[in-house]
Design a protein around this motif. Structure first.
Motif, mmCIF file in Angstrom:
data_model
loop_
_atom_site.group_PDB
_atom_site.id
_atom_site.type_symbol
_atom_site.label_atom_id
_atom_site.label_comp_id
_atom_site.label_asym_id
_atom_site.label_seq_id
_atom_site.Cartn_x
_atom_site.Cartn_y
_atom_site.Cartn_z
ATOM 1 N N GLY A 23 -5.905 29.984 -27.733
ATOM 2 C CA GLY A 23 -4.955 29.524 -26.729
ATOM 3 C C GLY A 23 -3.825 28.659 -27.229
ATOM 4 N N LYS A 24 -3.717 28.476 -28.553
ATOM 5 C CA LYS A 24 -2.693 27.583 -29.093
ATOM 6 C C LYS A 24 -2.113 28.177 -30.375
ATOM 7 N N PRO A 25 -0.913 27.740 -30.780
ATOM 8 C CA PRO A 25 -0.429 28.103 -32.119
ATOM 9 C C PRO A 25 -1.427 27.617 -33.162
ATOM 10 N N SER A 26 -1.552 28.347 -34.267
ATOM 11 C CA SER A 26 -2.621 28.009 -35.201
ATOM 12 C C SER A 26 -2.177 28.092 -36.645
ATOM 13 N N GLY A 27 -2.758 27.212 -37.445
ATOM 14 C CA GLY A 27 -2.543 27.251 -38.881
ATOM 15 C C GLY A 27 -3.168 28.465 -39.541
ATOM 16 N N LEU A 28 -4.137 29.124 -38.873
ATOM 17 C CA LEU A 28 -4.714 30.337 -39.434
ATOM 18 C C LEU A 28 -3.670 31.440 -39.545
ATOM 19 N N ILE A 29 -2.714 31.445 -38.650
ATOM 20 C CA ILE A 29 -1.651 32.447 -38.698
ATOM 21 C C ILE A 29 -0.629 32.065 -39.761
ATOM 22 N N GLY A 30 -0.373 30.747 -39.912
ATOM 23 C CA GLY A 30 0.500 30.284 -40.985
ATOM 24 C C GLY A 30 1.970 30.430 -40.655
#
Length: 819
Positions: free
Chosen positions: A192-199
């Motif tokens: 549900g949120k922007p994520s560092g996994l996507i980078g």
């Protein structure tokens, strides 16, 4: 498709008639209870303690508090013969029974709401229970569709990009760009949120995130005001795995594949009363070969010449994903969740390009070899804390989130180029170049959401949100001169800074009147974006305030059929990659760059859909229309034989389409899912003095069949087809892809062995044509070739995910799941 988690049940407890009170019978008629009904009622809601979802067909009983005799009990309603003090007993197969005491019913208190009751699984019973039926592939809520991805065999040992490419309505092209219903203007979130996994780079991040960390994917084609307004085509929300069952449990995975694909991962969970600990880790080593060919024709003025380009690459290396955290249950109404994730990757990428230059008579003049050896290191971290509070009033909830992201990416390339003349064999001086791309992305997200029930079925929602993001990109390209010194190529070097602040608030109201459910909302966002090129002192400021309304309606004719209609207004802000004017220097003759002066794209989206359920099948079809302004498209120009492709605001676009999703469990061994999207797009476009208006009618479709062989074997085949499509400045050709998978349960059902083959016939190639007034090109590109993966999954203190009934898609309504 079968229901599993999202089920609803209405249980009415306690019609207590007291024959000794004849005046009460008079009140029944006057009070509107109706003949045979009692003024006494006990209400509440029963949930699965593992996932917080309603349980189906709970058995209830009222016991006398004095002697524990059964006063009444049933599945649908309960009657008793006297007033007094009672104990409520709640039972459900394979769950621990609950007893609620202190229930008093008399003329002063004729109704009792016991609130929300959670049932814990009885692990001893569960070990002996085997329930057939797979987890539902798709469920629907008022404003989204949820796809449970665990049973897609071709996802085993793959990446998040592979997984998304198998989701209905979603496609991933060979460069890793994600499209929803044919549009790349889609927002990708994690939990549900922007994520560092996507980078920093979405495409690279999805390729490095392993699919076995993912529980489900939510597709929101027409998001409500509750969601961030970013993403004009909609939102894709990736939900990561996190168990909530009592005790210690987990899953372990190992993978081996060709081309090189080796990895392992685990998901572990420990829950004990007031605390739930969760952790997951995955490590993988991949090497993906790919490439493509392009034939270019240049005809500026009266001249004519040709270039044939052949590209081969091998990309990949090590990637690691670590995620851990804990839920702290302070009491029955207050929960704090803290979580952290860390992703690091180290890749060695090699690209080999061969150019062959021809004159107007197709005589070969020059051959050029260009080699690029790139080392890419990504480090991404994220820290979050969530506080959730529920209240005595059912449906009342407050939540608050704080998140910090810190992503860093370094790409360092060594390039050398050799050109020789075909006529005399002479070789030009060897060219040595190098580039350094140093990026960081840091951001804060702070938000709070509040839900307040109104009346029987109504709900008011409020929320505020602030996101702060800063990105820096230092890009340097150097070339070695005759003296061996390195000189800066200023046309390709600069330091680019991007600052984004977004302030948002929303209000939503929903209610249910008979068979009609509705949800109305409006969101306000204030956007402040600033970009700066430090060396050239170029500054762009974009400041705007917008309102984003949304309307969602659902009408249920009966249990098997429901209608949905929705409207939303969305925005697509230019992303960092689209704004950054400096990009890869791997191919110095074909430069892809950004445009710091891009404006946002606004979209008004309308949709009408129907979900039809049968006993073992479901059909969902929807008609949608989107109107977008300031549409962004990549436009190609040519200067001195070099093509420059960069995004431009080209005008407006109309999309109208029909989407169909069908699922049928024909019998115990055959199940088929299919989706098709037919749409017509019309561009009213203009750029660089050229009319780019065009229209296209196209479609893409996906069909997946699952065959169960005996009890332990599953075989799956997936067919994908994309029809040709006209675009500004060219055309995209069709492609057809076949994926296959085979799995077998092992170790007495605690493990699963899976073999999957992606792109069986090696046809997943992006074929395209580009046409301008002075240039044309025809080519194809393949990000990676056919691959095969063998994976093994072992479940510790877990059974394969099953469910209790039917095999169909289902609609998740609101305000139900009560007794």
């Amino acid at each position: 498709m079968m229901k599993s988690f999202l089920v609803t049940v209405l249980m009415i407890l306690g019609t207590v008639m007291v024959s000794q009170q004849p005046d009460w019978k008079k009140r029944q008629g006057a009070g509107g209870y109706g003949d045979g009904q009692s003024p006494f009622k006990v209400t509440g809601q029963v949930l699965d303690a593992q996932n917080g979802e309603p349980l189906e067909y709970v058995t209830t009983a009222l016991l006398s508090q004095k002697d524990s005799t059964v006063v009444g009990g049933a599945v649908t309603d309960v009657s008793a013969t006297r007033r007094g003090r009672f104990i409520l007993q709640i039972q459900y197969i394979s769950y621990k029974s609950r007893f609620i005491g202190g229930i008093r019913l008399n003329r002063e208190q004729m109704a009792k709401d016991v609130g929300t009751i959670s049932l814990e699984p009885d692990t001893e019973i569960l070990d002996e229970v085997v329930v057939e039926g797979e987890k539902s592939t798709m469920t629907m809520t008022l404003d989204k569709r949820v796809f449970n991805v665990g049973k897609d065999l071709t996802n085993a040992g793959r990446t998040a990009a592979d997984l998304l490419d198998n989701i209905p309505s979603v496609s991933v092209d060979v460069e890793g760009n994600v499209s929803l219903r044919g549009s790349q203007n889609v927002r990708i979130l994690v939990d549900g949120k922007p994520s560092g996994l996507i980078g920093i780079s979405t495409a690279d991040g999805l390729r490095q995130l392993q699919s076995n960390m993912i529980e489900r994917v939510e597709v929101v084609t027409n998001p409500s005001a509750r969601y961030d307004a970013e993403g004009s085509a909609g939102i894709i929300n990736i939900i990561l795995k996190k168990e909530k069952r009592e005790g210690f449990n987990g899953t372990f995975n190992a993978t081996v594949g060709h081309p090189e694909n080796y990895g392992g991962s685990f998901n572990l969970n420990y829950r004990k009363k007031w605390m739930n600990l969760f952790a997951s880790y995955g490590v993988n080593y991949r090497k993906n070969p790919g490439g493509g060919k392009t034939f270019q024709t240049f005809f500026p003025g009266d001249t004519l010449y040709f270039t044939d380009r052949d590209r081969k690459h091998v990309r990949g290396g090590w990637s690691n994903n670590l995620r851990f955290g804990s839920d702290f249950f302070l009491n029955s109404k207050n929960t704090i969740t803290v979580a952290a994730l860390y992703r690091v990757s180290d890749e060695d990428n090699r690209s080999d390009l061969l150019y062959q230059d021809f004159d107007k008579n197709m005589n070969l003049l020059y051959i050029t070899d260009r080699y690029d050896n790139e080392q890419e290191i990504d480090k991404n971290s994220e820290y979050s804390i969530n506080y959730t509070k529920t209240f005595s009033k059912k449906g009342q909830k407050l939540s608050a989130d704080i998140q910090y992201r810190d992503n860093n990416e370094i790409e360092q390339s060594d390039i050398n180029e050799v050109t020789r003349s075909v006529e005399d064999g002479a070789q030009k001086p060897e060219l040595f170049q190098r580039s350094l791309n140093d990026e960081f992305d840091r951001g804060w997200l702070i938000q709070a959401d509040y839900e307040h029930p109104l009346g029987k079925n109504g709900k008011l929602e409020l929320g505020v949100r602030n996101s702060i993001r800063r990105i820096g990109n230092d890009y340097l390209v150097e070339e070695q001169n005759e003296n061996g010194d390195w000189e800066n190529l200023e046309d390709f070097s600069n330091d680019f800074n991007y600052d984004e602040n977004i302030y948002a608030s929303y209000v939503m109201f929903g209610n249910k009147m008979n068979k009609l459910s509705y949800q109305l909302g409006v969101r306000m966002e204030i956007t402040d974006i600033r970009t700066e090129l430090e060396q050239t002192n170029e500054v762009n400021n974009k400041n705007y305030t917008d309102l984003f309304p949304s309307v969602h309606l659902t009408y249920g004719l009966k249990k098997e059929k429901s209608f949905q209609a929705s409207y939303s207004r969305r925005v697509r802000r230019p992303r960092f990659r689209s704004l950054n004017p400096f990009s890869s220097f791997t191919d110095a003759r074909n430069i892809r760059a950004g445009n710091p002066d891009l404006d946002p794209t606004y979209t008004d989206s309308y949709e009408f859909g129907v979900l039809q359920n049968w006993k073992k099948a479901s059909l969902y079809y929807a008609v949608y229309y989107r109107y977008s302004t300031d549409v962004v498209s990549r436009i190609t120009t040519v200067e001195d034989g070099i093509t420059y492709t960069r995004p431009e605001n080209i005008g407006s676009k109309d999309d109208i389409g029909l989407e169909i999703t069908y699922s049928n469990e024909f019998n115990s061994w055959l199940r088929i899912n299919g989706t098709a999207n037919f749409y017509h797009s019309a561009y009213d476009a203009f750029a660089n003095g050229e009319d780019l208006s065009t229209e296209t009618t196209t479609f893409f479709t996906r069909v997946m069949s699952q065959i169960k062989i005996k009890k332990e074997w599953d075989f799956q085949t997936t067919l994908n087809y994309r029809a040709p499509q006209e675009v500004p400045q060219g055309r995209r050709q069709s492609y057809f892809v076949v994926d296959m998978g085979l799995s077998k349960d092992i170790v007495k059902g605690k493990g699963t062995l899976t073999l999957s083959i992606r792109d069986l016939f090696n046809t997943r190639k992006w074929r395209y044509e580009t046409i301008t007034s002075t240039y044309t090109s025809v080519g194809d590109f393949q990000w990676r070739s056919r691959s095969a993966v063998l994976s093994i999954n072992y479940r510790l203190n877990q059974k394969k995910r099953r469910q209790r009934s039917g095999g169909r898609g289902n609609y998740e309504g609101g305000g139900e799941g009560e007794f």
